[in-house]
Scaffold this motif. Sequence first.
Motif, PDB file in Angstrom:
ATOM      1  N   UNK A 238      43.694  -1.275 -27.790  1.00 50.52           N
ATOM      2  CA  UNK A 238      44.087  -2.629 -27.438  1.00 50.52           C
ATOM      3  C   UNK A 238      44.728  -3.293 -28.649  1.00 50.52           C
ATOM      4  N   UNK A 239      45.063  -4.572 -28.517  1.00 52.03           N
ATOM      5  CA  UNK A 239      45.728  -5.287 -29.607  1.00 52.03           C
ATOM      6  C   UNK A 239      44.906  -5.287 -30.880  1.00 52.03           C
ATOM      7  N   UNK A 240      43.574  -5.206 -30.753  1.00 51.72           N
ATOM      8  CA  UNK A 240      42.713  -5.208 -31.932  1.00 51.72           C
ATOM      9  C   UNK A 240      42.766  -3.899 -32.715  1.00 51.72           C
ATOM     10  N   UNK A 241      43.436  -2.877 -32.199  1.00 49.10           N
ATOM     11  CA  UNK A 241      43.651  -1.566 -32.814  1.00 49.10           C
ATOM     12  C   UNK A 241      42.377  -0.719 -32.802  1.00 49.10           C
ATOM     13  N   UNK A 242      41.275  -1.238 -33.319  1.00 55.77           N
ATOM     14  CA  UNK A 242      40.042  -0.451 -33.399  1.00 55.77           C
ATOM     15  C   UNK A 242      39.219  -0.528 -32.110  1.00 55.77           C
ATOM     16  N   UNK A 243      39.627  -1.362 -31.159  1.00 58.48           N
ATOM     17  CA  UNK A 243      38.974  -1.417 -29.855  1.00 58.48           C
ATOM     18  C   UNK A 243      39.834  -0.664 -28.855  1.00 58.48           C
ATOM     19  N   UNK A 244      39.207   0.199 -28.074  1.00 60.11           N
ATOM     20  CA  UNK A 244      39.948   0.997 -27.098  1.00 60.11           C
ATOM     21  C   UNK A 244      39.396   0.737 -25.706  1.00 60.11           C
ATOM     22  N   UNK A 245      40.238   1.047 -24.714  1.00 56.22           N
ATOM     23  CA  UNK A 245      39.849   0.865 -23.310  1.00 56.22           C
ATOM     24  C   UNK A 245      40.120   2.150 -22.561  1.00 56.22           C
ATOM     25  N   UNK A 246      39.150   2.564 -21.770  1.00 53.14           N
ATOM     26  CA  UNK A 246      39.325   3.727 -20.904  1.00 53.14           C
ATOM     27  C   UNK A 246      39.325   3.220 -19.467  1.00 53.14           C
ATOM     28  N   UNK A 247      40.504   3.166 -18.816  1.00 54.59           N
ATOM     29  CA  UNK A 247      40.610   2.482 -17.520  1.00 54.59           C
ATOM     30  C   UNK A 247      39.768   3.088 -16.409  1.00 54.59           C
ATOM     31  N   UNK A 248      39.687   4.410 -16.335  1.00 50.96           N
ATOM     32  CA  UNK A 248      38.947   5.008 -15.206  1.00 50.96           C
ATOM     33  C   UNK A 248      37.463   4.687 -15.283  1.00 50.96           C
ATOM     34  N   UNK A 249      36.915   4.698 -16.465  1.00 57.07           N
ATOM     35  CA  UNK A 249      35.501   4.345 -16.646  1.00 57.07           C
ATOM     36  C   UNK A 249      35.296   2.850 -16.849  1.00 57.07           C
ATOM     37  N   UNK A 250      36.383   2.108 -16.946  1.00 58.78           N
ATOM     38  CA  UNK A 250      36.329   0.669 -17.191  1.00 58.78           C
ATOM     39  C   UNK A 250      35.433   0.391 -18.395  1.00 58.78           C
ATOM     40  N   UNK A 251      35.746   1.039 -19.507  1.00 58.60           N
ATOM     41  CA  UNK A 251      34.878   1.022 -20.674  1.00 58.60           C
ATOM     42  C   UNK A 251      35.652   0.585 -21.907  1.00 58.60           C
ATOM     43  N   UNK A 252      35.136  -0.430 -22.593  1.00 51.46           N
ATOM     44  CA  UNK A 252      35.646  -0.827 -23.898  1.00 51.46           C
ATOM     45  C   UNK A 252      34.699  -0.314 -24.976  1.00 51.46           C
ATOM     46  N   UNK A 253      35.266   0.248 -26.044  1.00 55.30           N
ATOM     47  CA  UNK A 253      34.497   0.657 -27.213  1.00 55.30           C
ATOM     48  C   UNK A 253      35.176   0.086 -28.447  1.00 55.30           C
ATOM     49  N   UNK A 254      34.374  -0.479 -29.328  1.00 54.89           N
ATOM     50  CA  UNK A 254      34.884  -1.052 -30.577  1.00 54.89           C
ATOM     51  C   UNK A 254      34.311  -0.263 -31.747  1.00 54.89           C
ATOM     52  N   UNK A 255      35.193   0.156 -32.650  1.00 52.50           N
ATOM     53  CA  UNK A 255      34.809   1.022 -33.756  1.00 52.50           C
ATOM     54  C   UNK A 255      35.004   0.308 -35.092  1.00 52.50           C
ATOM     55  N   UNK A 256      34.390   0.841 -36.118  1.00 52.78           N
ATOM     56  CA  UNK A 256      34.766   0.480 -37.475  1.00 52.78           C
ATOM     57  C   UNK A 256      36.110   1.101 -37.808  1.00 52.78           C
ATOM     58  N   UNK A 257      36.862   0.419 -38.663  1.00 57.02           N
ATOM     59  CA  UNK A 257      38.123   0.955 -39.147  1.00 57.02           C
ATOM     60  C   UNK A 257      38.303   0.466 -40.582  1.00 57.02           C
ATOM     61  N   UNK A 258      38.247   1.372 -41.520  1.00 59.29           N
ATOM     62  CA  UNK A 258      38.300   1.003 -42.937  1.00 59.29           C
ATOM     63  C   UNK A 258      39.732   0.751 -43.394  1.00 59.29           C
ATOM     64  N   UNK A 259      40.360  -0.210 -42.730  1.00 55.95           N
ATOM     65  CA  UNK A 259      41.728  -0.610 -43.023  1.00 55.95           C
ATOM     66  C   UNK A 259      41.769  -2.132 -42.988  1.00 55.95           C
ATOM     67  N   UNK A 260      42.490  -2.736 -43.936  1.00 52.47           N
ATOM     68  CA  UNK A 260      42.681  -4.181 -43.878  1.00 52.47           C
ATOM     69  C   UNK A 260      43.740  -4.493 -42.838  1.00 52.47           C
ATOM     70  N   UNK A 261      43.366  -5.265 -41.838  1.00 55.39           N
ATOM     71  CA  UNK A 261      44.290  -5.745 -40.815  1.00 55.39           C
ATOM     72  C   UNK A 261      44.189  -7.260 -40.807  1.00 55.39           C
ATOM     73  N   UNK A 262      45.292  -7.940 -41.026  1.00 53.32           N
ATOM     74  CA  UNK A 262      45.365  -9.367 -41.336  1.00 53.32           C
ATOM     75  C   UNK A 262      44.432  -9.674 -42.510  1.00 53.32           C
ATOM     76  N   UNK A 263      43.321 -10.399 -42.287  1.00 48.48           N
ATOM     77  CA  UNK A 263      42.542 -10.878 -43.431  1.00 48.48           C
ATOM     78  C   UNK A 263      41.357 -10.011 -43.827  1.00 48.48           C
ATOM     79  N   UNK A 264      40.992  -9.034 -43.034  1.00 51.66           N
ATOM     80  CA  UNK A 264      39.713  -8.365 -43.253  1.00 51.66           C
ATOM     81  C   UNK A 264      39.823  -6.854 -43.169  1.00 51.66           C
ATOM     82  N   UNK A 265      38.942  -6.175 -43.919  1.00 53.71           N
ATOM     83  CA  UNK A 265      38.679  -4.760 -43.655  1.00 53.71           C
ATOM     84  C   UNK A 265      37.904  -4.708 -42.349  1.00 53.71           C
ATOM     85  N   UNK A 266      38.374  -3.923 -41.400  1.00 57.01           N
ATOM     86  CA  UNK A 266      37.855  -4.016 -40.037  1.00 57.01           C
ATOM     87  C   UNK A 266      36.682  -3.069 -39.771  1.00 57.01           C
ATOM     88  N   UNK A 267      35.697  -3.165 -40.650  1.00 58.65           N
ATOM     89  CA  UNK A 267      34.442  -2.463 -40.378  1.00 58.65           C
ATOM     90  C   UNK A 267      33.567  -3.283 -39.441  1.00 58.65           C
TER      91      UNK A 267
END
Length: 500
Positions: A238-267
């Motif tokens: 999704x737009x958040x990059x580290x959050x993904x969507x699986x349409x068939x299971x209708x499932x959102x998962x949000x992960x850590x991502x050790x990358x600075x995106x805008x203001x923060x390291x996205x852990x």
Amino acid sequence: MDRVDLKPPAGTVGQRADAYAAAPLLNCLLREVAEPVPDPGERPVHRLPGTGRLLRVRPGRRPADPEVHSAGAWHRLSHAELVKLVAEELRRHTGLSDGDLSAEMIDSRDTVAALLAARARATAPEDPYLRSEQSLITGHPYHPAPKARGGGPAAAWMPYAPEAHAHFPLVLLGVREDQVAEEGDTRALDALGTAPPGYRLLPAHPWQLDLVARDLAPAFTDGRLLRLGTTAFDAWPTAAIRTVYEPRRDLFLKFSLDVRITNDIRRLWRHDLLKLRRTDAFATGAFAAMGTPAAWLSDRGYRTAAFAFEELAVLVRDGLRGHLLPGATPLLAAGLAEGFEDSPPAAGSDPQAWWEAYLRQVVPPALTAFGDHGVVLEAHLQNTLVAVDAAGMPVQALFRDAEGVKVLPDVSRATGWERLVYCLVVNHLGEIAAALAEHHPRLDPWPAVRRELARHDLPEIPALLAAPTLPGKTNLLLRWTGADGAAARYLPLPNPLATG
């Protein structure tokens, strides 16, 4: 709905990347530092107080064509030249030397160029919801480096870039049972595959796994972690990059991502995870009590490995289907602001009716959560979905991301209200209003916002409607000074709600 004329920047990929990257940087510079020069002529002229230089731009929601005055003439600036100008101005303005921001601004522009090239070869998803999540080429309109990807080569991140219409399988790990740390409802993770006896299933984002591979090597060696292959399905970032969507299971998962995106390291930081269930419970309870179509996408729980608590954390979020009204199509508010094919704000013959419907769905839940339940939603463009009916009219709002929610009295009421006004009015409604006005120049969107706000009896509303200014976040200065991304700093902006 009619096809939308998005009017992207023209020219080569490099020229278009310059234009896309310059617009948010100019927005920041003009908002936070530059001083308007009276009676500038045909194009607005601004003085940069640190260096005394004069800058002029083509005005609009996305300012363009920056020029600097030198030796009696105006000279066009490339994005690289604009970055140098901004860096010199900020050194003079703040007395601080550059840290990483100049490199991030260049990285953001180069990322846009790579994304434009990739999009030319990619196929956009047919699902309008996914298309809206993957539409953000400009990204945050008031951040100096909204598309920076940590400075790494494009080959490392492009397979996972939502803007390139990526979709990919998740890596499945097995975590030894005595090393599992979890809280809340994580049952959806166990349905993603099969773990061997003595292990629990843990999905991982492949980019994050690459980033932390060296740190995890001992755990794979001693058996605390196992590699179990990949999922049998693709997930869509999704737009958040580290959050993904699986349409068939209708499932959102949000992960850590050790990358600075805008203001923060996205852990997924430990302190946020440990308070997640409490915060989410407040938000869930607030929406349950409203009795309206508005919905909260609950962050149900998280699972991780105790020895890599932040690095391997994954958060399970509610899907859409249990919340959506029948026949409604959810769309990311940030996508509506930026625009994409068949985007409703630019379509239709009655923008006033569309806007009033939009406000009726978005504003009351955010104000009710605050006023009745002490819940401060981070109701900005990227955390709000607006569901539309078959005619493209807004019929429902859905909010997400407990990580950004504040609860009274953990923060003071005044602090919470300032944050809500920034997220909801300045960041969110201000951008949608500007997009509407851009497509429908005869529409003044602000009287409708004023009427909608005035319907609510919060004690803060009269002052908001009369105040000469609103709080604007200073992302350029925040990044230049190296402040914590969560330490919002605001400056006063003219209030379009005020009657004068």
